[in-house]
Design an enzyme around this catalytic site. Structure first.
Site, PDB file in Angstrom:
ATOM      1  N   ASN A 215       0.854  -1.197   0.000  1.00  0.00           N
ATOM      2  CA  ASN A 215       0.000   0.000   0.000  1.00  0.00           C
ATOM      3  C   ASN A 215       0.881   1.234   0.000  1.00  0.00           C
ATOM      4  O   ASN A 215       2.100   1.136  -0.048  1.00  0.00           O
ATOM      5  CB  ASN A 215      -0.945  -0.033   1.209  1.00  0.00           C
ATOM      6  CG  ASN A 215      -0.185  -0.116   2.523  1.00  0.00           C
ATOM      7  OD1 ASN A 215       0.569   0.787   2.859  1.00  0.00           O
ATOM      8  ND2 ASN A 215      -0.329  -1.232   3.230  1.00  0.00           N
ATOM      9  N   ALA A 280       1.097   1.473  11.580  1.00  0.00           N
ATOM     10  CA  ALA A 280       1.448   0.751  10.346  1.00  0.00           C
ATOM     11  C   ALA A 280       0.193   0.441   9.533  1.00  0.00           C
ATOM     12  O   ALA A 280      -0.901   0.277  10.081  1.00  0.00           O
ATOM     13  CB  ALA A 280       2.161  -0.551  10.688  1.00  0.00           C
ATOM     14  N   ASP A 284      -4.589  -6.386   5.141  1.00  0.00           N
ATOM     15  CA  ASP A 284      -5.618  -7.259   5.735  1.00  0.00           C
ATOM     16  C   ASP A 284      -5.574  -8.658   5.132  1.00  0.00           C
ATOM     17  O   ASP A 284      -5.995  -9.623   5.749  1.00  0.00           O
ATOM     18  CB  ASP A 284      -7.012  -6.651   5.490  1.00  0.00           C
ATOM     19  CG  ASP A 284      -7.224  -5.430   6.394  1.00  0.00           C
ATOM     20  OD1 ASP A 284      -7.815  -4.438   5.943  1.00  0.00           O
ATOM     21  OD2 ASP A 284      -6.741  -5.475   7.555  1.00  0.00           O
ATOM     22  N   PRO A 310      -3.426 -11.866  10.153  1.00  0.00           N
ATOM     23  CA  PRO A 310      -3.895 -11.656  11.533  1.00  0.00           C
ATOM     24  C   PRO A 310      -4.218 -10.173  11.755  1.00  0.00           C
ATOM     25  O   PRO A 310      -3.517  -9.304  11.233  1.00  0.00           O
ATOM     26  CB  PRO A 310      -2.714 -12.081  12.401  1.00  0.00           C
ATOM     27  CG  PRO A 310      -1.588 -12.380  11.507  1.00  0.00           C
ATOM     28  CD  PRO A 310      -2.056 -12.381  10.105  1.00  0.00           C
ATOM     29  N   ILE A 312      -3.686  -7.588  13.976  1.00  0.00           N
ATOM     30  CA  ILE A 312      -2.744  -7.439  15.102  1.00  0.00           C
ATOM     31  C   ILE A 312      -3.349  -6.565  16.198  1.00  0.00           C
ATOM     32  O   ILE A 312      -3.264  -6.858  17.387  1.00  0.00           O
ATOM     33  CB  ILE A 312      -1.416  -6.831  14.609  1.00  0.00           C
ATOM     34  CG1 ILE A 312      -0.834  -7.673  13.475  1.00  0.00           C
ATOM     35  CG2 ILE A 312      -0.412  -6.718  15.750  1.00  0.00           C
ATOM     36  CD1 ILE A 312       0.317  -7.024  12.736  1.00  0.00           C
ATOM     37  N   PHE A 329      -4.846   3.301  14.616  1.00  0.00           N
ATOM     38  CA  PHE A 329      -5.175   4.296  13.594  1.00  0.00           C
ATOM     39  C   PHE A 329      -6.326   3.753  12.753  1.00  0.00           C
ATOM     40  O   PHE A 329      -6.605   2.551  12.773  1.00  0.00           O
ATOM     41  CB  PHE A 329      -3.957   4.545  12.691  1.00  0.00           C
ATOM     42  CG  PHE A 329      -3.038   5.632  13.190  1.00  0.00           C
ATOM     43  CD1 PHE A 329      -2.255   5.436  14.310  1.00  0.00           C
ATOM     44  CD2 PHE A 329      -2.965   6.857  12.539  1.00  0.00           C
ATOM     45  CE1 PHE A 329      -1.411   6.429  14.780  1.00  0.00           C
ATOM     46  CE2 PHE A 329      -2.110   7.864  12.994  1.00  0.00           C
ATOM     47  CZ  PHE A 329      -1.338   7.642  14.122  1.00  0.00           C
ATOM     48  N   LYS A 343     -14.186   0.957  15.402  1.00  0.00           N
ATOM     49  CA  LYS A 343     -12.896   0.278  15.623  1.00  0.00           C
ATOM     50  C   LYS A 343     -12.460   0.396  17.075  1.00  0.00           C
ATOM     51  O   LYS A 343     -11.862  -0.515  17.639  1.00  0.00           O
ATOM     52  CB  LYS A 343     -11.826   0.862  14.684  1.00  0.00           C
ATOM     53  CG  LYS A 343     -12.014   0.374  13.251  1.00  0.00           C
ATOM     54  CD  LYS A 343     -10.997   0.884  12.278  1.00  0.00           C
ATOM     55  CE  LYS A 343     -11.285   0.272  10.889  1.00  0.00           C
ATOM     56  NZ  LYS A 343     -10.419   0.834   9.847  1.00  0.00           N
TER      57      LYS A 343
HETATM   58  O1  PMT Z   1       2.916   6.058   6.655  1.00  0.00           O
HETATM   59  P1  PMT Z   1       2.376   7.340   6.117  1.00  0.00           P
HETATM   60  O2  PMT Z   1       2.656   7.518   4.654  1.00  0.00           O
HETATM   61  O3  PMT Z   1       2.777   8.537   6.917  1.00  0.00           O
HETATM   62  O4  PMT Z   1       0.760   7.249   6.176  1.00  0.00           O
HETATM   63  C1  PMT Z   1       0.208   7.238   7.463  1.00  0.00           C
HETATM   64  C2  PMT Z   1      -0.980   6.253   7.544  1.00  0.00           C
HETATM   65  C3  PMT Z   1      -2.075   6.788   6.653  1.00  0.00           C
HETATM   66  C4  PMT Z   1      -0.545   4.899   7.088  1.00  0.00           C
HETATM   67  C5  PMT Z   1      -1.412   6.210   9.009  1.00  0.00           C
HETATM   68  O5  PMT Z   1      -1.769   7.514   9.432  1.00  0.00           O
HETATM   69  C6  PMT Z   1      -2.571   5.253   9.191  1.00  0.00           C
HETATM   70  O6  PMT Z   1      -3.725   5.584   8.996  1.00  0.00           O
HETATM   71  N1  PMT Z   1      -2.203   3.987   9.572  1.00  0.00           N
HETATM   72  C7  PMT Z   1      -3.198   2.917   9.682  1.00  0.00           C
HETATM   73  C8  PMT Z   1      -3.436   2.359   8.338  1.00  0.00           C
HETATM   74  C9  PMT Z   1      -4.373   1.161   8.429  1.00  0.00           C
HETATM   75  O7  PMT Z   1      -4.020   0.030   8.250  1.00  0.00           O
HETATM   76  O8  PMT Z   1      -5.590   1.579   8.789  1.00  0.00           O
HETATM   77  P2  PMT Z   1      -6.820   0.476   8.944  1.00  0.00           P
HETATM   78  O9  PMT Z   1      -8.047   1.290   9.221  1.00  0.00           O
HETATM   79  O10 PMT Z   1      -6.821  -0.480   7.798  1.00  0.00           O
HETATM   80  O11 PMT Z   1      -6.359  -0.371  10.266  1.00  0.00           O
HETATM   81  C10 PMT Z   1      -6.858   0.005  11.538  1.00  0.00           C
HETATM   82  C11 PMT Z   1      -5.823  -0.313  12.595  1.00  0.00           C
HETATM   83  O12 PMT Z   1      -5.608  -1.712  12.629  1.00  0.00           O
HETATM   84  C12 PMT Z   1      -4.453   0.319  12.370  1.00  0.00           C
HETATM   85  O13 PMT Z   1      -3.938   0.706  13.636  1.00  0.00           O
HETATM   86  C13 PMT Z   1      -3.614  -0.820  11.816  1.00  0.00           C
HETATM   87  O14 PMT Z   1      -2.235  -0.690  12.208  1.00  0.00           O
HETATM   88  C14 PMT Z   1      -4.247  -2.009  12.469  1.00  0.00           C
HETATM   89  N2  PMT Z   1      -4.178  -3.238  11.684  1.00  0.00           N
HETATM   90  C15 PMT Z   1      -4.738  -3.313  10.453  1.00  0.00           C
HETATM   91  C16 PMT Z   1      -4.708  -4.510   9.769  1.00  0.00           C
HETATM   92  C17 PMT Z   1      -4.117  -5.636  10.382  1.00  0.00           C
HETATM   93  N3  PMT Z   1      -4.083  -6.827   9.746  1.00  0.00           N
HETATM   94  N4  PMT Z   1      -3.590  -5.557  11.615  1.00  0.00           N
HETATM   95  C18 PMT Z   1      -3.619  -4.365  12.285  1.00  0.00           C
HETATM   96  O15 PMT Z   1      -3.114  -4.262  13.393  1.00  0.00           O
END
Ligand code: PMT
Length: 414
Positions: A215, A280, A284, A310, A312, A329, A343
């Protein structure tokens, strides 16, 4: 045309008064660059040169770069050393020669720089630069030990090719390292004693030897969190996907590639952290099968079967101790607040930082962000800020969450 807010950053140096001592070393030319950078960042820099320094770089150069007359004469003005040192936030001596290090260790005041150091209550940062044998000499090492006992911060020289053509320790430290030392001394150490774990960057999910799913995350948000936490005194572990960023100085970096590797690393480091921030962008899904051979073009479109990685954050929400602060995030393109709230509950997090990934200056691979901080009992929409300022606001919120947990669980020191 959408005008983005005029972001002035980094704000940390703006208005800070820095007494910049320059000694007679070839590395004085690097000090000129540092003076220029500090002045650009809004610091008020007053250069004090030893007589030997002027043999390498002229006072006029430093005057032009700093905007104030570089001084060296002891009696340049009435009690100049007292006036100069009184209004100083920090004293930086770079490069610091063996001669000046020895003079300071002996408490001499035989030139303006030494007299100003002796008469100032401000923190002192010493950046030695010299030939390796001079650096290793017991006299120099003893003098550096004395300066540390005075409470001065000595920034260790780098190893590498020296001006004399030899290889070894003695090169002036890198500016990024020195800048972080200055900022730490100018920043409240409110994260001292905290062990923080941060994840940053994308993951790469391999499809065949040539291809992977990933991504747009650059790691900037996570690295800004790590840099600011270290600056505020935390012990920082940064689990980083593949990014093109230099690691912040003084931060332990654990490099991973895939979501599975990130999950493994998080499970190893999370238990000892008092605050976990998951910035991070973890994939998914990953390809259900890895092809050991490069997938060839054929007349039929290849079908890509995926399997879930997973979650995380959810796993941490299930397994973490209640006194640990867990911050996730949310990268959203719509229904930001609703998704953030969902979330927060679904992952059992203490806070979700929601950012809009469609914004021109927010989300992926930009230096700014505009986030909403969602906790169980508050929603705070921040302005468009630099990612370092955004990170500082996240740490402020994390500290108040930690404080509530201390009160809730009656734990003195988490
Ligand atoms: O790195 P940059 O270029 O500065 O960009 C920053 C960012 C946009 C990446 C950052 O600000 C951000 O939004 N990070 C989360 C990105 C993400 O995966 O968002 P999500 O809504 O898909 O996931 C929600 C949360 O679950 C996040 O904390 C993610 O780390 C976590 N996650 C997601 C998928 C997974 N399999 N395991 C996780 O722990």
């Amino acid at each position: 045309m959408q005008w983005t807010a005029a972001i002035q950053w980094p704000i940390e140096m703006r208005g800070k008064k820095i007494l910049f001592g320059v000694c007679g070393s070839i590395a004085a030319f690097k000090a000129a660059g540092w003076v220029h950078t500090l002045t650009k960042e809004g610091a008020q820099v007053q250069v004090l040169m030893t007589s030997a320094a002027a043999r390498f770089v002229t006072p006029l150069t430093f005057t032009a770069l700093s905007g104030s007359p570089a001084q060296s004469e002891m009696f340049a003005g009435d009690m100049a050393h007292i006036a100069l040192s009184a209004a100083t936030d920090i004293i930086l001596i770079a490069p610091a020669t063996a001669q000046t290090i020895a003079r300071l260790a002996q408490g001499l005041a035989d030139d303006l720089l030494a007299a100003a150091v002796l008469s100032s209550p401000a923190p002192v940062v010493i950046c030695p630069a010299m030939n390796s044998r001079m650096l290793d000499h017991p006299a120099t090492q003893r003098n550096l030990r004395i300066l540390r006992e005075f409470g001065y911060t000595v920034v260790e020289p780098e190893c590498g090719r020296l001006a004399c053509g030899e290889e070894g320790a003695g090169r002036l430290a890198e500016w990024d390292t020195v800048r972080e030392v200055l900022l730490s001394l100018l920043t409240t150490q409110d994260l001292a004693k905290q062990q923080v774990l941060i994840t940053a960057g994308p993951t790469r999910e391999p499809l065949d030897p040539a291809r992977f799913l990933s991504n747009r995350s650059s790691g900037k948000m996570g690295y800004a969190l790590a840099r600011t936490a270290k600056r505020r005194g935390a012990t920082v572990t940064l689990i980083s996907g593949p990014v093109a960023l230099e690691p912040p100085p003084g931060v332990q970096v654990v490099r991973v590639e895939t979501g599975l590797e990130m999950a493994e690393a998080v499970s190893q480091y999370a238990p000892t952290a008092s605050i976990v921030v998951k910035a991070a962008a973890v994939a998914d899904f990953r390809p259900a099968a890895f092809s050991v051979e490069k997938i060839k073009k054929t007349t039929t479109e290849p079908l890509l079967e995926l399997t879930p990685n997973p979650d995380i954050l959810a796993e941490l929400g299930r397994t973490r101790r209640a006194s640990q602060v867990l911050i996730g995030f949310a990268a959203e393109s719509s229904k930001h607040e609703a998704e953030g709230k969902r979330k927060l509950l679904a992952k059992n997090a203490d806070m979700i930082v929601v950012n809009d990934i469609l914004g021109q200056d927010t989300g992926f691979d930009v230096d700014t962000n505009q986030v909403t901080l969602i906790t169980q009992d508050s929603i705070e929409q921040l302005d468009l800020l630099s990612k370092e300022e955004t990170a500082d606001r996240i740490w402020n919120k994390a500290l108040s969450l930690l404080d509530s947990k201390r009160r809730q669980y009656g734990i003195e020191q988490i």
